[in-house]
Design an enzyme around this catalytic site. Sequence first.
Site, mmCIF file in Angstrom:
data_model
loop_
_atom_site.group_PDB
_atom_site.id
_atom_site.type_symbol
_atom_site.label_atom_id
_atom_site.label_comp_id
_atom_site.label_asym_id
_atom_site.label_seq_id
_atom_site.Cartn_x
_atom_site.Cartn_y
_atom_site.Cartn_z
ATOM 1 N N SER A 168 47.585 72.275 62.509
ATOM 2 C CA SER A 168 47.942 73.320 61.541
ATOM 3 C C SER A 168 46.753 74.255 61.394
ATOM 4 C CB SER A 168 48.345 72.743 60.182
ATOM 5 O OG SER A 168 47.259 72.769 59.281
ATOM 6 N N PHE A 169 47.007 75.464 60.870
ATOM 7 C CA PHE A 169 45.931 76.470 60.813
ATOM 8 C C PHE A 169 44.796 76.025 59.906
ATOM 9 C CE2 PHE A 169 45.459 78.929 56.887
ATOM 10 C CZ PHE A 169 46.462 78.364 56.114
ATOM 11 N N LYS A 170 45.051 75.034 59.048
ATOM 12 C CA LYS A 170 43.994 74.617 58.120
ATOM 13 C C LYS A 170 42.769 74.072 58.859
ATOM 14 C CE LYS A 170 46.697 74.316 53.988
ATOM 15 N NZ LYS A 170 48.063 74.658 54.425
ATOM 16 N N ASP A 171 42.980 73.600 60.092
ATOM 17 C CA ASP A 171 41.842 73.118 60.886
ATOM 18 C C ASP A 171 40.797 74.207 61.138
ATOM 19 O OD1 ASP A 171 42.839 70.504 61.277
ATOM 20 O OD2 ASP A 171 44.056 71.156 62.980
#
Length: 469
Positions: free
Chosen positions: A113-116
């Site tokens: 997910s983009f949170k990485d």
Amino acid sequence: MTRYVSTRGPGTPQSFVNVLMQGMAPDGGLYIPDVWPTLDRGLLGRFSGLEYAEIAYQVFSLFTGGDPEPASLRKIIAETYNGRNFNHPAVAPLAQVGPNAWLLDLARGPTLSFKDYALQLIGRLFDHVLGQINKRVTICGATSGDTGSAAIAACRSCRNIDIFILHPKDRVSDVQRRQMTTVDAPNVFNIAVEGTFDDCQALVKALFADQQLRDEINLSAVNSINWARIAAQIVYYVVAATALGSPDRPISFTVPTGNFGNVFAGWSARSMGLPIDRLVIGSNRNDILTRFFETGEMKQDKVQPSLSPSMDIQISSNFERYLCELTGRDFDRVRTLMEEFSKTGKFKLPADLFEKAKQDFRAIRCSDEETLAMMKECHAETGMLIDPHTAVALHAARQAVESSPAVPMVVLSTAHPAKFPDAVEKATGVRPSMPESLARLMKKPEFLHVLPNDLKKLKSFLRANAGEK
Ligand SMILES: *Cc1c(COP(=O)(O)O)cnc(C)c1O
């Protein structure tokens, strides 16, 4: 040198490292740069053809004021953004989905997910700073899905951090749970609480309210309001725009939005000088932001489950940063409006500010039916499977571009479709195949501790397990 002030009053400007370690300002506000650094045409022009890590270093170091010192920062960023930690050599590749439309694929990190993109950097930065001051912290948070796994993946190799993540027992998806519980590391603790996500959040809040415990185990958080997350997210707007011809032509972006963190990073990039034409917000049925941009009133509603669960949010915390800029940094006004919001669940902007806000953003909502239809349409047209969050944004983008089709539109793709296989299959008839990294998790043993919804038991669990191993 960039320093930081709170959205609720300037106080003494703080260094980047202090802001990284503190998260929220002591007055309850969020940190913003006292003066925005600039991305001028000359600098943007030199980014063309550079690797993600190099652009990341040049952009991120505009915010750090020389601490961490440049050589360490460069090394940390190089270890974070490469084709091993992220599963594509471009780190954030673009894929064309229409005549003048692209997806920016931000699902290439360890938890897909983009949170990485922000948390992988922040975990390393935290650990570096703690090592220098010889301190150990305990990170504690509650998750209903993506954030917990991204935070665990960011902290698992950190020597100076213990991380405790609470999730509601039997109420997160199999994939999401396994992304957290299959991590076998002595500093990672998964706690399945016998209760709901709200119970988990209430427990965490109560932990932070216990000053004695906070001091005892150096309680800390990696929540969505940490300034460093915004700074890290600004990078991929710059990378995508440069790849598509910036600074010589403007680019538009559409962002699936919950906490307003990701889209605020886009607004920040624009205010620093990146030529962004339009910023479009995609919201699901939890449409507090879309309603705001229709009426000028921010009004909290009940959270309703949707097909894009990471956006099932009714308080967009990072909006406070935008509000501060919108009012021309009228700190007293921000504090009054935010206090009103926390007391009554609503506030309304005067007409002049509302008009200004509508020039900065456009917001479009997407129902579950429209989300499914968009996943189906995208698959039929391009052969690509997209996840429900990305579909919300693509739906919004297609409505928004009708008014200016000449400007390239980049849609932020925030999760891998295999994280939401049921919705994808329902929409397209195709079950997304699992990337190797996810498939492996389905066979690994799980490590988790089941605890009742009981603050006392949680506190003794933390005391027993936090600290040097
Ligand atoms: C967290 C999340 C979002 C929302 O991002 P915000 O920064 O909170 O607006 C969108 N999509 C996915 C997949 C997420 O995990």
